[in-house]
Scaffold this motif. Structure first.
Motif, PDB file in Angstrom:
ATOM      1  N   THR A  41       0.669  -1.380   0.113  1.00 29.15           N
ATOM      2  CA  THR A  41      -0.094   0.031  -0.166  1.00 29.15           C
ATOM      3  C   THR A  41       0.805   1.330   0.068  1.00 29.15           C
ATOM      4  O   THR A  41       0.330   2.343  -0.309  1.00 29.15           O
ATOM      5  N   LYS A  42       2.171   1.052   0.235  1.00 25.42           N
ATOM      6  CA  LYS A  42       3.020   2.107   0.219  1.00 25.42           C
ATOM      7  C   LYS A  42       2.555   3.356   1.286  1.00 25.42           C
ATOM      8  O   LYS A  42       2.672   4.521   1.055  1.00 25.42           O
ATOM      9  N   GLY A  43       2.220   3.040   2.377  1.00 27.14           N
ATOM     10  CA  GLY A  43       1.551   3.810   3.509  1.00 27.14           C
ATOM     11  C   GLY A  43       0.188   4.746   2.807  1.00 27.14           C
ATOM     12  O   GLY A  43      -0.126   5.687   3.899  1.00 27.14           O
ATOM     13  N   GLU A  44      -0.448   4.227   2.081  1.00 29.68           N
ATOM     14  CA  GLU A  44      -1.649   5.007   1.792  1.00 29.68           C
ATOM     15  C   GLU A  44      -3.012   4.115   1.876  1.00 29.68           C
ATOM     16  O   GLU A  44      -2.898   2.928   1.754  1.00 29.68           O
ATOM     17  N   ASP A  45      -3.929   4.989   2.291  1.00 26.22           N
ATOM     18  CA  ASP A  45      -5.241   4.090   1.968  1.00 26.22           C
ATOM     19  C   ASP A  45      -5.739   3.775   0.950  1.00 26.22           C
ATOM     20  O   ASP A  45      -5.428   4.439  -0.103  1.00 26.22           O
ATOM     21  N   GLY A  46      -6.482   2.740   0.825  1.00 22.48           N
ATOM     22  CA  GLY A  46      -6.938   2.213  -0.577  1.00 22.48           C
ATOM     23  C   GLY A  46      -6.572   0.821  -1.042  1.00 22.48           C
ATOM     24  O   GLY A  46      -5.971  -0.008  -0.207  1.00 22.48           O
ATOM     25  N   GLY A  82      -6.275   2.914   7.391  1.00 25.23           N
ATOM     26  CA  GLY A  82      -5.502   3.264   8.511  1.00 25.23           C
ATOM     27  C   GLY A  82      -4.427   2.362   8.950  1.00 25.23           C
ATOM     28  O   GLY A  82      -3.695   1.829   8.166  1.00 25.23           O
ATOM     29  N   ASP A  83      -4.712   1.477  10.053  1.00 28.96           N
ATOM     30  CA  ASP A  83      -3.681   0.742  10.717  1.00 28.96           C
ATOM     31  C   ASP A  83      -4.350  -0.686  10.434  1.00 28.96           C
ATOM     32  O   ASP A  83      -3.913  -1.682  11.197  1.00 28.96           O
ATOM     33  N   ASN A  84      -5.150  -0.990   9.502  1.00 23.13           N
ATOM     34  CA  ASN A  84      -5.738  -2.079   9.029  1.00 23.13           C
ATOM     35  C   ASN A  84      -5.629  -2.544   7.675  1.00 23.13           C
ATOM     36  O   ASN A  84      -5.745  -1.451   6.605  1.00 23.13           O
ATOM     37  N   ALA A  92      -5.390 -17.704   0.659  1.00 23.04           N
ATOM     38  CA  ALA A  92      -5.715 -17.194   2.015  1.00 23.04           C
ATOM     39  C   ALA A  92      -6.312 -15.801   1.870  1.00 23.04           C
ATOM     40  O   ALA A  92      -6.027 -14.881   1.133  1.00 23.04           O
ATOM     41  N   LEU A  93      -7.498 -15.635   2.827  1.00 25.28           N
ATOM     42  CA  LEU A  93      -8.257 -14.413   2.823  1.00 25.28           C
ATOM     43  C   LEU A  93      -8.142 -14.000   4.279  1.00 25.28           C
ATOM     44  O   LEU A  93      -8.449 -14.751   5.146  1.00 25.28           O
ATOM     45  N   GLY A  94      -7.505 -12.568   4.436  1.00 27.35           N
ATOM     46  CA  GLY A  94      -7.238 -12.352   6.027  1.00 27.35           C
ATOM     47  C   GLY A  94      -7.300 -10.787   6.431  1.00 27.35           C
ATOM     48  O   GLY A  94      -7.632  -9.923   5.348  1.00 27.35           O
ATOM     49  N   TRP A  95      -7.089 -10.453   7.435  1.00 31.05           N
ATOM     50  CA  TRP A  95      -6.872  -9.184   8.005  1.00 31.05           C
ATOM     51  C   TRP A  95      -5.782  -9.166   8.705  1.00 31.05           C
ATOM     52  O   TRP A  95      -5.309 -10.039   9.628  1.00 31.05           O
ATOM     53  N   ARG A  96      -5.114  -7.920   8.872  1.00 34.81           N
ATOM     54  CA  ARG A  96      -3.866  -7.734   9.912  1.00 34.81           C
ATOM     55  C   ARG A  96      -4.107  -6.255  10.257  1.00 34.81           C
ATOM     56  O   ARG A  96      -4.685  -5.500   9.558  1.00 34.81           O
ATOM     57  N   GLY A  97      -3.688  -6.173  11.631  1.00 33.84           N
ATOM     58  CA  GLY A  97      -3.898  -4.802  11.964  1.00 33.84           C
ATOM     59  C   GLY A  97      -2.877  -4.504  13.255  1.00 33.84           C
ATOM     60  O   GLY A  97      -2.343  -5.220  13.847  1.00 33.84           O
ATOM     61  N   ARG A  99      -1.744  -2.181  16.438  1.00 28.97           N
ATOM     62  CA  ARG A  99      -2.382  -1.623  17.615  1.00 28.97           C
ATOM     63  C   ARG A  99      -1.509  -1.181  18.536  1.00 28.97           C
ATOM     64  O   ARG A  99      -0.371  -2.137  18.729  1.00 28.97           O
ATOM     65  N   TYR A 100      -1.273   0.091  19.072  1.00 25.61           N
ATOM     66  CA  TYR A 100      -0.575   0.739  20.049  1.00 25.61           C
ATOM     67  C   TYR A 100       0.778   0.689  19.541  1.00 25.61           C
ATOM     68  O   TYR A 100       1.932   0.773  20.376  1.00 25.61           O
ATOM     69  N   ASP A 101       1.363   0.724  18.145  1.00 24.04           N
ATOM     70  CA  ASP A 101       2.576   0.554  17.294  1.00 24.04           C
ATOM     71  C   ASP A 101       3.291  -0.448  17.822  1.00 24.04           C
ATOM     72  O   ASP A 101       4.441  -0.874  17.282  1.00 24.04           O
ATOM     73  N   LYS A 102       3.064  -1.472  18.741  1.00 29.65           N
ATOM     74  CA  LYS A 102       3.953  -2.681  19.004  1.00 29.65           C
ATOM     75  C   LYS A 102       3.239  -3.869  18.912  1.00 29.65           C
ATOM     76  O   LYS A 102       3.799  -4.832  18.980  1.00 29.65           O
ATOM     77  N   TRP A 103       1.862  -3.949  18.766  1.00 36.73           N
ATOM     78  CA  TRP A 103       1.021  -5.109  18.562  1.00 36.73           C
ATOM     79  C   TRP A 103       0.655  -5.387  16.993  1.00 36.73           C
ATOM     80  O   TRP A 103      -0.040  -4.623  16.563  1.00 36.73           O
ATOM     81  N   LEU A 104       0.865  -6.409  16.466  1.00 29.95           N
ATOM     82  CA  LEU A 104       0.439  -6.891  15.055  1.00 29.95           C
ATOM     83  C   LEU A 104      -0.435  -8.127  15.238  1.00 29.95           C
ATOM     84  O   LEU A 104       0.082  -9.052  15.873  1.00 29.95           O
ATOM     85  N   PHE A 105      -1.663  -8.107  14.771  1.00 31.68           N
ATOM     86  CA  PHE A 105      -2.325  -9.156  14.815  1.00 31.68           C
ATOM     87  C   PHE A 105      -2.962  -9.430  13.411  1.00 31.68           C
ATOM     88  O   PHE A 105      -3.036  -8.760  12.647  1.00 31.68           O
ATOM     89  N   ASP A 106      -3.011 -10.767  13.018  1.00 31.65           N
ATOM     90  CA  ASP A 106      -3.241 -11.293  11.694  1.00 31.65           C
ATOM     91  C   ASP A 106      -4.326 -12.484  11.938  1.00 31.65           C
ATOM     92  O   ASP A 106      -3.975 -13.564  12.785  1.00 31.65           O
ATOM     93  N   ALA A 107      -5.359 -12.465  11.078  1.00 32.37           N
ATOM     94  CA  ALA A 107      -6.109 -13.525  11.055  1.00 32.37           C
ATOM     95  C   ALA A 107      -6.500 -13.985   9.885  1.00 32.37           C
ATOM     96  O   ALA A 107      -6.972 -12.866   8.991  1.00 32.37           O
TER      97      ALA A 107
END
Length: 276
Positions: A41-46, A82-84, A92-97, A99-107
């Motif tokens: 994403t190069k830091g951009e939304d979309g 944003g951060d998602n 695979a179909l998933g999401w990663r987010g 949180r608090y700059d130190k936690w990465l969650f992936d499902a």
């Protein structure tokens, strides 16, 4: 031989290309600056799309002493908000987010390909039949031990109808880039339940009669320890080159299974991705 006058434009061109590449690499920040985490994403939304190919030299199946080359598609379709990041990557179909700059969650929900008898060119799997295909749920979290993701902890759970697996590790990132390039290394410990262990290394009565191999039933527990290395860089504004090396050393009763002809699994891969 070229003299300094004729060589100068060529040298300047190389310098400009390298400078532009460095500027392209430093101009944005990925969700998490780790080479093992795809972020196109190069830091951009979309929407963002990265497509390419990878070639791997790897074990023919888990526990195999045969190796071969395999070409696979690489890349993903991603949508960032944003951060998602929501993604579709191969099977695979998933999401990663973040949180608090130190936690990465992936499902993710992923399709699991079963082992086939034909995976062994030398016939070591004859009589065992094809493994069951299925769907698995993958849950992962990473926690940064510093403010720049130089060190991190990793935890992953894979749950499927064919058994469950857990992974725990610690990693280190080389370099200070924030755009996901550079390299990293991680050491992991892997655990599984009895269903997952027997999926690839167990032999039931029917398989034993058909293959001539001793009937084998494995219990759950510690499976292996592993070492993962990832590398990623830009060779042009929209072209990435990546590399990966994976080593998993089996432990416990897996080494005693008749299916295990090597007490390790190894893989080395390289590839390229074009980011649209």
């Amino acid at each position: 031989m070229l003299n300094i006058t004729t060589r100068l434009p060529f040298i300047i061109s190389i310098y400009i290309f390298a400078a532009n590449t460095v500027l392209a690499q430093d101009s944005y920040t990925t969700l998490v600056p780790l080479p093992s985490i795809d972020d196109f994403t190069k830091g951009e939304d979309g929407w963002a799309v990265g497509l390419g190919l990878g070639i791997e030299y790897e074990s023919a199946y888990e526990g195999s002493d045969e190796f071969g080359l395999e070409v696979d598609p690489a890349g993903a379709v991603q949508y960032r908000r944003g951060d998602n990041i929501f993604y579709w990557a191969g099977e695979a179909l998933g999401w990663r987010g973040l949180r608090y700059d130190k936690w990465l969650f992936d499902a993710a929900i992923a399709f699991e390909e079963g082992r086939e008898e034909s995976d062994s060119d030398e016939g070591h799997l004859n009589g065992l039949g094809d493994g069951d295909e299925g769907t698995e749920i993958v849950l992962q979290t990473r926690y940064a031990l510093d403010n720049n993701w130089r060190y991190w902890l990793d935890g992953r759970v894979v749950a499927s109808e064919n058994g469950n697996l857990g992974l725990f590790g610690i990693g280190y990132r080389f370099g200070g880039q924030n755009n996901g390039t550079g390299s990293e290394i991680a050491i992991v410990a892997v655990f599984h339940d009895s269903d997952y262990a027997n999926k690839d290394f167990g032999i039931n009565a029917r398989q034993s009669a058909a293959s001539g191999l001793q009937e084998t039933h494995l219990s759950g527990g510690f499976r292996s320890f592993g070492l993962n290395y990832n590398y990623r860089t830009y060779i042009a504004k929209n072209w990435q080159v990546f590399g990966e090396a994976v080593y998993e050393h089996y432990s416990g009763d897996i080494k005693d299974s008749p299916i295990t002809r090597n007490n390790y699994e190894a893989e080395v891969g390289v590839g390229f991705i074009y980011i649209f």
